[in-house]
Design a protein around this motif. Structure first.
Motif, mmCIF file in Angstrom:
data_model
loop_
_atom_site.group_PDB
_atom_site.id
_atom_site.type_symbol
_atom_site.label_atom_id
_atom_site.label_comp_id
_atom_site.label_asym_id
_atom_site.label_seq_id
_atom_site.Cartn_x
_atom_site.Cartn_y
_atom_site.Cartn_z
ATOM 1 N N ALA A 167 0.826 -1.210 0.000
ATOM 2 C CA ALA A 167 0.000 0.000 0.000
ATOM 3 C C ALA A 167 0.864 1.266 0.000
ATOM 4 O O ALA A 167 0.468 2.291 -0.562
ATOM 5 N N VAL A 168 2.053 1.181 0.622
ATOM 6 C CA VAL A 168 2.951 2.345 0.612
ATOM 7 C C VAL A 168 3.323 2.698 -0.825
ATOM 8 O O VAL A 168 3.286 3.864 -1.241
ATOM 9 N N HIS A 169 3.648 1.670 -1.616
ATOM 10 C CA HIS A 169 3.978 1.921 -3.026
ATOM 11 C C HIS A 169 2.790 2.509 -3.755
ATOM 12 O O HIS A 169 2.932 3.405 -4.585
ATOM 13 N N MET A 170 1.622 1.994 -3.452
ATOM 14 C CA MET A 170 0.431 2.489 -4.132
ATOM 15 C C MET A 170 0.155 3.939 -3.743
ATOM 16 O O MET A 170 -0.257 4.743 -4.579
ATOM 17 N N GLU A 171 0.398 4.255 -2.493
ATOM 18 C CA GLU A 171 0.136 5.635 -2.078
ATOM 19 C C GLU A 171 1.082 6.611 -2.789
ATOM 20 O O GLU A 171 0.695 7.730 -3.130
ATOM 21 N N ASP A 172 2.317 6.148 -3.036
ATOM 22 C CA ASP A 172 3.249 6.981 -3.804
ATOM 23 C C ASP A 172 2.669 7.321 -5.174
ATOM 24 O O ASP A 172 2.829 8.438 -5.679
ATOM 25 N N LEU A 173 1.993 6.322 -5.760
ATOM 26 C CA LEU A 173 1.398 6.534 -7.084
ATOM 27 C C LEU A 173 0.396 7.685 -7.074
ATOM 28 O O LEU A 173 0.251 8.402 -8.058
ATOM 29 N N LEU A 174 -0.315 7.811 -5.938
ATOM 30 C CA LEU A 174 -1.366 8.828 -5.864
ATOM 31 C C LEU A 174 -0.808 10.249 -5.946
ATOM 32 O O LEU A 174 -1.549 11.185 -6.227
ATOM 33 N N ALA B 125 -18.836 -7.684 8.856
ATOM 34 C CA ALA B 125 -17.421 -7.462 8.567
ATOM 35 C C ALA B 125 -17.253 -6.359 7.525
ATOM 36 O O ALA B 125 -18.138 -6.128 6.690
ATOM 37 N N HIS B 126 -16.122 -5.707 7.587
ATOM 38 C CA HIS B 126 -15.776 -4.678 6.606
ATOM 39 C C HIS B 126 -14.249 -4.667 6.520
ATOM 40 O O HIS B 126 -13.589 -3.742 6.990
ATOM 41 N N PRO B 127 -13.686 -5.722 5.935
ATOM 42 C CA PRO B 127 -12.241 -5.903 6.039
ATOM 43 C C PRO B 127 -11.409 -4.803 5.391
ATOM 44 O O PRO B 127 -10.352 -4.456 5.926
ATOM 45 N N THR B 128 -11.862 -4.226 4.275
ATOM 46 C CA THR B 128 -10.998 -3.196 3.673
ATOM 47 C C THR B 128 -10.979 -1.927 4.511
ATOM 48 O O THR B 128 -9.984 -1.203 4.528
ATOM 49 N N GLN B 129 -12.071 -1.669 5.237
ATOM 50 C CA GLN B 129 -12.054 -0.537 6.166
ATOM 51 C C GLN B 129 -11.013 -0.796 7.260
ATOM 52 O O GLN B 129 -10.240 0.081 7.631
ATOM 53 N N ALA B 130 -10.985 -2.038 7.754
ATOM 54 C CA ALA B 130 -10.026 -2.374 8.812
ATOM 55 C C ALA B 130 -8.598 -2.243 8.291
ATOM 56 O O ALA B 130 -7.718 -1.733 8.988
ATOM 57 N N VAL C 143 -5.812 0.295 9.939
ATOM 58 C CA VAL C 143 -4.512 -0.057 10.533
ATOM 59 C C VAL C 143 -3.382 0.564 9.712
ATOM 60 O O VAL C 143 -2.385 1.019 10.268
ATOM 61 N N TYR C 144 -3.576 0.617 8.414
ATOM 62 C CA TYR C 144 -2.539 1.206 7.559
ATOM 63 C C TYR C 144 -2.292 2.671 7.944
ATOM 64 O O TYR C 144 -1.143 3.121 8.041
ATOM 65 N N THR C 145 -3.384 3.398 8.168
ATOM 66 C CA THR C 145 -3.254 4.828 8.482
ATOM 67 C C THR C 145 -2.456 5.026 9.777
ATOM 68 O O THR C 145 -1.561 5.873 9.844
ATOM 69 N N VAL C 146 -2.766 4.245 10.800
ATOM 70 C CA VAL C 146 -2.042 4.388 12.065
ATOM 71 C C VAL C 146 -0.606 3.894 11.915
ATOM 72 O O VAL C 146 0.344 4.519 12.384
ATOM 73 N N TRP C 147 -0.487 2.788 11.230
ATOM 74 C CA TRP C 147 0.816 2.123 11.052
ATOM 75 C C TRP C 147 1.839 3.063 10.422
ATOM 76 O O TRP C 147 2.974 3.176 10.864
ATOM 77 N N LYS C 148 1.403 3.792 9.375
ATOM 78 C CA LYS C 148 2.383 4.657 8.712
ATOM 79 C C LYS C 148 2.730 5.871 9.573
ATOM 80 O O LYS C 148 3.824 6.419 9.466
ATOM 81 N N HIS C 149 1.822 6.265 10.494
ATOM 82 C CA HIS C 149 2.124 7.381 11.390
ATOM 83 C C HIS C 149 2.910 6.946 12.620
ATOM 84 O O HIS C 149 3.329 7.784 13.398
ATOM 85 N N CYS C 150 3.049 5.653 12.840
ATOM 86 C CA CYS C 150 3.717 5.151 14.045
ATOM 87 C C CYS C 150 4.940 4.323 13.681
ATOM 88 O O CYS C 150 5.124 3.218 14.225
ATOM 89 N N ASN C 151 5.706 4.783 12.734
ATOM 90 C CA ASN C 151 6.922 4.063 12.331
ATOM 91 C C ASN C 151 6.663 2.606 11.971
ATOM 92 O O ASN C 151 7.439 1.722 12.304
ATOM 93 N N ARG C 152 5.538 2.393 11.329
ATOM 94 C CA ARG C 152 5.205 1.060 10.809
ATOM 95 C C ARG C 152 5.183 -0.023 11.885
ATOM 96 O O ARG C 152 5.630 -1.147 11.655
ATOM 97 N N SER D 227 -5.850 6.827 2.404
ATOM 98 C CA SER D 227 -5.272 5.504 2.614
ATOM 99 C C SER D 227 -6.162 4.418 2.027
ATOM 100 O O SER D 227 -5.687 3.394 1.539
ATOM 101 N N GLY D 228 -7.463 4.655 2.081
ATOM 102 C CA GLY D 228 -8.415 3.656 1.591
ATOM 103 C C GLY D 228 -8.167 3.316 0.139
ATOM 104 O O GLY D 228 -8.210 2.144 -0.256
#
Lengths: 452, 310
Positions: free
Chosen positions: B26-33, B136-141, B145-154, B292-293
């Motif tokens: 997802a980090v690579h994909m976010e770079d694309l954005l 369930a809503h797995p892509t929301q989850a 986690v991705y959003t927090v993860w990238k703000h907390c040194n992964r 992030s979504g």
């Protein structure tokens, strides 16, 4: 055809000598008895090395359990009204293949069985169906609406064996109370589906782990307990008998246990699926509609409590609540599918297999009594299904092979249902012969051996 | 580490290494954005059907953008107004989509279990759960986690996350608890008891009836949307009372760790579950979640639909 000839060709047949089995009389295994002779629709003799009468058919049943014909107190035949799901013929043959000599048909048909003409119709067509005998329950209320009392005495005279608005509780407490009083002297019991509907609106699964994890509305335990308590309080006050069907929770069973100890004339049944399955199976199936049933599959603790209820005698019968649906009503997302589990053709095997593997402390005699003498005592005497084997009693017999292993394949069922939570399961122990009034209505025996 | 999944129905299908692989992707994909031309041809020639039986703007648009940025052909099958409202069964809808050559179906449905049902009926298409009932809503989850993860040194190890609101009716919370726990975070649930399942333990999180205690020391406070009709059902008295007791305002947020993140799946009800000052404050990740979504869904589609071999 005269009635007499009809009786002869449908009932009498040739004498049947069942040899070499373990004989269970409805309460216990008989010592020193290995043979049962059935003649003219009656049990002619029980004994050892009985001589074979002229022209008798002899079956060698070594290693098999010879029992009174099994009685199922609760099934849905969908006839009249929804015969694409099941009808009296398919249901009767399915019940016979499941080892049942007689099956009680619930009255929530379309139209509901709320009058003596419909009761007679089901009895007559059921008699001709060729499998298990079908005895209908009649509705407590007119049109099963829960408001006004149906013609209960007329239905009792016509042969109704219970009164119930099953599928739902009797809507009004006042009507339930009056029905208990009105039927007290008819010899026909009220069979109540215990559920406080105000607590179960749009409920799908049991409340607890299953509702928490699936996000679906739960049936609270309290809904069943309140239904049970209402019936118990009314039965106690009126000094009448009441039967509670498909009890599924430890708490409800505890209330029944206490009431019995207190002298209330209450009886109850539990279903094979509540004894064998639990909410964990619903979750493991990823919410497959085959597991959708009311009352819902409960916790494993509730399941274990039902077995303890069997062990201590609180439970009076195991009844299938066979509830067949066509794929169009069942091959759907969980919430869209109808409630109900079809099980006639594997229910006994499921329970026997569970006892064998999970080892609840229940003697085999106690379990077999729940398919025979105990439910037999709840039917009107005129039904002539006492659930016992003794000289002179009607010749209804179920033979069980405790070692026969089978795989549940609904594609081969006589029932029209094709969706069941047991699909593909392997069970050990099953009925292999069903005899109603001296006539074989189902046999998996071949030359005395069990056909695989 | 290779990716073994064709579908994503819920978070519990993923192991921690798989989840981390997806987050890295997802980090690579976010770079694309951030590029002037956001499109890559990873899914060129693939047909993705967005099958939405419930109105959903954000999730559908987020998936649609992800699909388009990866070069897929996209069809939005709005189920209201099409054959389902004419009484077609889901089984027939599934077979119809397959006959049209769908390579993937993204499904949102009001009934729990529908994505699993579709997976059983579809022979070759991938199935992605975009939310089923309150299940369930797995892509929301994953995006949370991705959003927090990238703000907390992964790393989410040892983090404390408080989720406050209508847990009972939330499809988000069930998947989010799994995802946060999988990555080593601890989750506390708060909200009125009438909006909690009886057995909160089953969800894998602790219930804390006192909202102040629940957010005490939290690294992130996640507010769930309060649907106003719940008050009419008698589950809580008024929006105002809800806001005073459970709503995230600056006073409540002061009890969390300094700089604690504020999150919300959207759309937000200002003045009910969240005060504007908090929603628009410096620690709010709400808009970052939206961005992030798209990245997380791109990563997921790429991994599940054969992107690895391309």
């Amino acid at each position: 055809m005269s009635t007499e000839r009809m009786e002869r060709c449908c009932g009498g047949e040739v004498p049947l000598l069942l040899k070499g089995g373990r004989i269970f009389d409805g309460e216990r295994f008989l010592d020193g008895v290995t043979d049962v002779l059935l003649e003219d629709g009656r049990v002619r003799a029980l004994g050892k090395d009985l001589p074979s009468p002229e022209g008798a058919k002899e079956l060698q049943l070594a290693g098999l359990l010879v029992c009174p014909g099994f009685i199922d107190l609760h099934g849905h035949f969908r006839d009249p009204g929804q015969t694409w799901c099941e009808d009296l013929v398919s249901g009767s043959l399915a019940a016979a293949a499941g080892g049942y000599a007689v099956a009680v048909a619930m009255p929530n048909t379309l139209p509901p069985l709320d009058n003596d003409a419909l009761v007679r119709d089901v009895i007559e067509r059921g008699r001709r169906a060729g499998g298990a005998r079908i005895l209908p329950a009649g509705c407590v209320s007119k049109e099963r609406k829960g408001e006004e009392m149906a013609e209960l005495a007329a239905m009792a005279d016509a042969g109704a064996v219970f009164f119930t608005d099953d599928g739902a509780p009797v809507l009004r407490a006042r009507l339930l109370r009056n029905a208990l009083l009105y039927t007290k002297d008819l010899g026909v019991r009220v069979l109540e589906h215990p559920e406080e509907k105000d607590l179960t609106k749009s409920a799908q699964v049991t409340e607890g782990r299953c509702s928490a994890l699936s996000g679906m509305r739960g049936f609270p335990i309290s809904a069943e307990v309140l239904g049970v308590l209402r019936a118990l309080v009314l039965a106690r006050e009126t000094n009448c008998a009441v039967h509670l069907t498909h009890v599924s929770t430890a708490a409800a069973l505890e209330a029944i246990r206490a009431a019995k100890a207190d002298g209330v004339e209450v009886t109850c049944d539990v279903t094979p699926h509540h004894l064998v399955l639990s909410e964990e199976d619903v979750l493991r199936s990823n919410l497959h509609a085959a597991f959708k049933v009311n009352p819902p599959l409960r916790s494993t603790a509730d399941r274990d409590a039902l077995w303890r209820g069997i062990a201590d005698g609180t439970v009076d019968a195991i009844a299938t609540d066979h509830a067949p649906w066509h794929e169009d009503e069942k091959d759907l997302p969980f919430q869209e599918a109808n409630f109900g589990i079809a099980s006639y053709e594997c229910a006994v095997g499921a329970v026997l297999d569970y006892r064998r593997n999970a080892e609840p402390e229940v003697p085999l005699e106690r379990l077999l009594a729940l398919w025979t003498s105990r439910p037999g005592a709840l039917l009107p005497q005129s039904a002539a299904f006492p659930g016992r084997l003794a000289e002179g009693l009607p010749a209804h017999v179920t033979v069980v092979d405790p070692e026969s292993a089978f795989r549940v394949d609904p594609a081969l069922w006589r029932s029209k249902a094709r969706i069941t939570p047991y699909k593909g399961r392997h069970f050990t122990g099953r009925p292999v012969l069903t005899v109603v009034a001296g006539k074989i209505v189902f046999s998996a025996l071949e030359g005395g051996a069990v056909r695989v | 580490m290779s990716w073994m999944h064709r579908h994503l129905l819920d978070v519990d299908a993923l192991s921690r290494p798989e989840m981390e692989l997806l987050l890295d992707q997802a980090v690579h994909m976010e770079d694309l954005l951030d590029r002037p031309i956001k499109k890559v041809p990873a899914l060129r020639g693939k047909l993705v059907v967005n099958l939405f039986f419930e109105p959903s703007t954000r999730t559908r648009v987020s998936f649609e953008l992800a699909e388009k940025f990866l070069g897929a052909d996209v069809v939005n099958w709005a189920a209201s107004g099409s054959s389902t409202s004419k009484g077609e069964t889901l089984r027939d809808t599934a077979w119809t989509l397959e006959a049209m050559g769908a390579d993937a179906v993204v499904v949102r449905h009001g009934m729990p279990g529908v994505p699993w049902y579709l997976r059983e009926k579809l022979r070759k298409a991938s199935v992605f759960n975009a939310g089923d009932g309150a299940h369930a809503h797995p892509t929301q989850a994953l995006l949370d986690v991705y959003t927090v993860w990238k703000h907390c040194n992964r790393s989410l190890d040892g983090l404390r996350v408080a989720i406050v609101g209508d847990v009972l009716h939330s499809r988000v919370v069930r998947s989010d608890v799994q995802a946060f726990r999988l990555l080593g975070a601890e989750v506390v649930l708060a909200g009125p008891r009438t909006l909690m399942p009886l057995e909160t333990d089953a969800l894998g999180a602790v219930y804390e009836p006192d909202p102040v205690k629940a957010v005490e020391g939290a690294d992130a406070v996640y507010l769930l949307r309060i649907q106003k009709e719940r008050a009419l059902e008698g589950l809580y008295p008024t929006d105002d009372e809800y806001h005073r007791r459970w709503g995230a305002d600056e006073e409540l947020m002061a009890r969390a760790k300094k700089g604690a993140f504020v999150m919300h799946p959207g759309p937000i009800n200002r003045g009910v579950e969240i005060a504007s000052a908090v929603a628009d404050g410096p620690n709010s990740l709400i808009l970052d979640q939206v961005r992030s979504g798209v990245a997380v869904r791109m990563a997921l589609l790429y991994l599940c639909m054969g992107g690895m071999e391309a």
